[in-house]
Every structure is written in structure tokens, then in C-alpha cells.
Write a protein that holds these residues in place. Structure first.
Motif, PDB file in Angstrom:
ATOM      1  N   GLY A 100       4.835   7.870   3.258  1.00  0.00           N
ATOM      2  CA  GLY A 100       3.707   8.783   3.298  1.00  0.00           C
ATOM      3  C   GLY A 100       2.435   8.059   3.701  1.00  0.00           C
ATOM      4  N   ALA A 101       1.472   8.818   4.215  1.00  0.00           N
ATOM      5  CA  ALA A 101       0.193   8.238   4.618  1.00  0.00           C
ATOM      6  C   ALA A 101      -0.566   7.680   3.417  1.00  0.00           C
ATOM      7  CB  ALA A 101      -0.649   9.296   5.329  1.00  0.00           C
ATOM      8  N   LYS A 102      -0.385   8.297   2.250  1.00  0.00           N
ATOM      9  CA  LYS A 102      -1.100   7.841   1.056  1.00  0.00           C
ATOM     10  C   LYS A 102      -0.761   6.390   0.727  1.00  0.00           C
ATOM     11  CE  LYS A 102      -1.645  10.595  -2.557  1.00  0.00           C
ATOM     12  NZ  LYS A 102      -1.388  11.351  -3.819  1.00  0.00           N
ATOM     13  N   GLN A 103       0.515   6.007   0.883  1.00  0.00           N
ATOM     14  CA  GLN A 103       0.877   4.622   0.594  1.00  0.00           C
ATOM     15  C   GLN A 103       0.119   3.658   1.493  1.00  0.00           C
ATOM     16  OE1 GLN A 103       4.769   3.146   1.645  1.00  0.00           O
ATOM     17  NE2 GLN A 103       4.529   1.313   0.408  1.00  0.00           N
ATOM     18  N   LEU A 104      -0.081   4.027   2.750  1.00  0.00           N
ATOM     19  CA  LEU A 104      -0.727   3.120   3.682  1.00  0.00           C
ATOM     20  C   LEU A 104      -2.213   2.988   3.404  1.00  0.00           C
ATOM     21  CD1 LEU A 104       1.280   4.179   6.817  1.00  0.00           C
ATOM     22  CD2 LEU A 104       1.601   2.161   5.384  1.00  0.00           C
ATOM     23  N   ILE A 105      -2.850   4.053   2.946  1.00  0.00           N
ATOM     24  CA  ILE A 105      -4.236   3.953   2.486  1.00  0.00           C
ATOM     25  C   ILE A 105      -4.300   2.998   1.292  1.00  0.00           C
ATOM     26  CG2 ILE A 105      -6.170   5.229   1.474  1.00  0.00           C
ATOM     27  CD1 ILE A 105      -5.144   7.688   3.082  1.00  0.00           C
ATOM     28  N   TYR A 106      -3.354   3.169   0.374  1.00  0.00           N
ATOM     29  CA  TYR A 106      -3.268   2.326  -0.814  1.00  0.00           C
ATOM     30  C   TYR A 106      -3.099   0.853  -0.419  1.00  0.00           C
ATOM     31  CZ  TYR A 106      -1.839   1.188  -5.643  1.00  0.00           C
ATOM     32  OH  TYR A 106      -1.753   0.678  -6.914  1.00  0.00           O
ATOM     33  N   GLU A 107      -2.174   0.593   0.494  1.00  0.00           N
ATOM     34  CA  GLU A 107      -1.898  -0.794   0.884  1.00  0.00           C
ATOM     35  C   GLU A 107      -3.067  -1.399   1.660  1.00  0.00           C
ATOM     36  OE1 GLU A 107       0.366  -1.760  -0.751  1.00  0.00           O
ATOM     37  OE2 GLU A 107       2.259  -0.689  -0.564  1.00  0.00           O
TER      38      GLU A 107
END
Length: 401
Positions: A100-107
Motif C-alpha cells: 500500500g501507499a501508506k507503507q511507503l509514506i511511513y518508510e
């Protein structure tokens, strides 16, 4: 003896949209009939050719770990998509796939933020940006973008918000929750400010990129200002445009150093995204795009019907969004009104609770998105629910005194 939790978790707020969705499910399980206008996903089924690609992957035995940045096939499809749709060129080591895109914002925040680093977040904003920054010791700097400015960040407001400690600007267009879409001229004005602040990186969340209406086109800031490409992270995914929320595939493109750092974090967290989901996402990005246009037309019809019913509702100020699938009406005209039960509405949260109780319609308060007094109403759900729910909202508003 209970474990002492980390302070970062104690301070973390749960996602407002997820909490609202859970409350709707609880009420429905208890036998209540609730129209859910909090939904942050399309109700459409994933297109058949994408599902077939997933079955083909399973039947071919493509069910093993992939490399952390994503399968070569999917990354090639992402690179081709960015060239086709955005005119942007990226190499394989400048692209990463996430759960998901949310994981990439998080990372990305995990890879870049130190204590004291500031993240500029225009409001109204998607609920998770400030909290993800905070959990990584960053300091969210919320910049109000009032309705008079179309809920969009102006160059003047951006310039005033930048300090020597600014690390990121997060820009979301089309915007959740307002549906605002930045024009090329507006992006060029922001880019001019960023050129004067070379220490500031830009994160562009483009997850609703293809969901625009009435001839409006969503443009990436890197398209408008190619010279900022070397400090911009583009975040996108297949969830919204292809009705693939549950497949959990997002992607990001940016300079190889930040991508490499994110790859290291993925390798120590999720290892990789689902191999089957990646095969489906590759088919989505590289296959026939007619399904995206069809979905957009469905959402346009729902948007227009929601506006038709809600326009003129006492106390609501409704404007048509240019993108995404949310209305963000002002409820300033309802503050101070009294319910049939004698309760005075003092905030947009009060209004949302009143609508849940009186109209059996679930909506989200604007406070969760950083700007009050507003409500977020989704037209991602079925037309029948939109019609029933909006008529019920109108009736409930008419009963206030």
C-alpha cells in the motif's frame, strides 16, 4: 504486570476513518441500518483482467517471496506508467513497491526524519500524514488552506511555513478530503518557492490521480517543475483507480538514495509485498486502461447526484469537488442549531454524531482532517446508498432549529 508501552505509541492517535468504519460495522452488527458515507474506497469490483492475472500467477507457482523493492515486472510496469501518463523517466533503482501507499509514506519518513525535522502538511489533510511524521520524531507543521483558496496551498503560505528545520512538504492532489486539484500554474508557483529552499524535499501523494472530473487533469508537480525531480518522492498505487484496496499495492518513485534507504526498511519489516498482488498490479498498470475511465464516469455520476440532493440543504455549504470521491461541505450554518432532542450542536463532530443518530448516516467530522467546521462525505459507495443517505441528511438538517 502490564507492559509499559513506548511513548510514541501512547501518543499515536488511531486513524479516524478506520475508527469510523469500525463503529459503522458495530452498529450494523447490532441490527442498525446505517448508510456509510465514510468509505474511503471504491465499492467496485477489481476489473476481471486484473483478477485473471492474479490467478495466472498462482497457477504458475508465482507464490514466493520477491525482492524487497518489488518484482522486476511490476517495477517495469510502474516505469512505463510514469512515462506514459506523466512524461517522467525513472530507472529500476528509483522505484519501490510497498504494501500500500501508506507503507511507503511511513518508510520514507522513517528513513529521513530526525528529532526536530519539520514536515509541512497543508490542511485539510489525509488523517495519517501528521501522525506518521510524529511517530518518526518529526514535527508536523499544519498550514491552513481555507476554502476561499480552494483548499489549496498558496505560494505565500508555503513560503511563510518554511524554516531551516523543514525537511518535507507533503502535497496531495487530488486531495482527500476536499477533492481539490492543483493546476499547473498553482504548482509552478509552489515550485518557485521550493527553488529558494533547496533543503526542502517534496512528497507528492497522487493516489487519486486518475479520478478527476469536468475536464480537470491532475498534474504531478514534477511534470510542472522537472528541475525538482532530484528531491521529490512520488507516491501512488493501484487502490483507488483500479478498485484494488485489498490487494495492498502502492509504489513510489524518487532519487535512488531515498529509495535505497526505503528498500532497507522494507527488507526488515514486510520483506516484500505479496507476489500475487504484484502480478495483478502489473496487469493493472500495463493493461487496458478503459476500466479507469469507466470507474471515473461512475464516480462522476455519483458526485453529481450527491450534489443535486445536498445543494440547498439548510446549514450546508456544498461545492463540487474536482477530484477524488469526497464532498467536504461546510457545516458552519449548523453550529448553534438545536436538535429535536434539545442538544445544541457546538462542533462538526456534534453534527456528525447527530446525523448518525437522527439520519442513520455515518460521515466524518472535518476536525479529523485538520479543518473545521466541515464534514467528509464519500461517494465511493453505491448510488442507492448515496441517494438514501443524502435525503436523510437533508431531512435531519431541516429538523434543526
Amino acid at each position: 504486570m502490564a507492559m509499559k508501552l513506548a511513548e510514541r505509541v501512547v501518543q499515536l492517535k488511531p486513524s479516524a476513518s478506520i475508527v469510523a468504519r469500525q463503529r459503522v460495522l458495530e452498529l450494523q452488527a447490532a441490527g442498525e441500518t446505517i448508510i456509510d458515507l465514510t468509505i474511503g474506497e471504491p465499492d467496485l469490483d477489481t476489473p476481471a483482467h486484473i483478477v485473471e492475472a492474479a490467478f495466472a500467477a498462482v497457477n504458475a507457482g508465482d507464490t514466493h517471496y520477491t525482492v524487497p523493492p518489488g518484482t522486476p515486472a511490476l517495477r517495469k510496469a510502474i516505469i512505463a506508467k510514469l512515462q506514459r501518463d506523466n512524461g517522467l523517466d525513472y530507472a529500476m533503482n528509483e522505484v519501490i513497491v510497498g504494501v500500500g501507499a501508506k507503507q511507503l509514506i511511513y518508510e520514507a519518513f522513517a528513513a529521513s526524519l530526525d528529532t526536530g525535522d519539520e514536515v509541512i502538511v497543508p490542511a485539510p489533510y489525509w488523517v495519517s500524514y501528521p501522525d506518521i511524521a510524529t511517530i518518526h520524531d518529526g514535527t508536523p507543521v499544519i498550514v491552513d488552506c481555507p476554502e476561499v483558496d480552494g483548499f489549496k496551498l498558496t505560494a505565500k503560505a508555503l513560503e511563510a511555513a518554511i524554516t531551516p528545520n523543514t525537511k518535507w512538504l507533503v502535497l496531495n492532489s487530488p486531495n482527500n478530503p476536499s477533492g481539490a486539484v492543483y493546476s499547473r500554474e498553482e504548482l509552478e508557483a509552489l515550485a518557485q518557492v521550493l527553488r529558494q529552499a533547496p533543503h526542502v524535499w517534496l512528497m507528492t501523494d497522487e493516489i487519486y490521480e486518475h479520478l478527476t472530473y469536468d475536464g480537470v487533469t491532475a498534474i504531478s508537480l514534477v511534470e510542472a517543475a522537472p528541475d525538482l525531480k532530484d528531491r521529490t518522492l512520488i507516491v501512488n498505487g493501484v487502490s483507488k483507480a483500479y478498485a484494488m484496496t485489498g490487494w495492498r499495492i502502492g509504489y513510489a518513485a524518487g532519487p535512488s538514495d531515498i529509495i535505497a534507504a526505503m528498500v532497507k526498511l522494507v527488507g526488515q519489516s514486510t520483506s516484500c509485498a505479496s507476489s500475487v498482488s504484484q502480478a495483478a498490479a502489473a496487469a493493472a498498470l500495463s493493461g487496458d486502461q478503459a476500466c479507469v475511465a469507466e470507474a471515473t464516469e461512475i464516480f462522476r455520476q455519483r458526485r453529481d447526484r450527491m450534489f443535486e440532493i445536498l445543494d440547498g440543504t439548510p446549514g450546508l455549504a456544498v461545492r463540487k469537488p474536482d477530484g477524488a470521491f469526497y464532498f467536504y461541505p461546510s457545516v458552519a450554518g449548523l453550529i448553534g442549531k438545536t436538535t429535536p432532542q434539545g442538544k445544541v450542536l457546538q462542533s462538526d463532530l456534534d453534527v456528525s454524531l447527530y446525523l448518525l443518530e437522527a439520519a442513520h448516516v455515518a460521515v466524518l467530522d472535518g476536525g479529523a482532517y485538520g479543518m473545521s467546521p466541515y464534514l467528509r462525505m464519500s461517494f465511493g459507495g453505491a448510488m442507492a446508498d448515496i441517494e438514501v443517505g443524502c435525503h436523510a441528511i437533508r431531512k435531519a438538517c431541516e429538523e434543526l432549529v
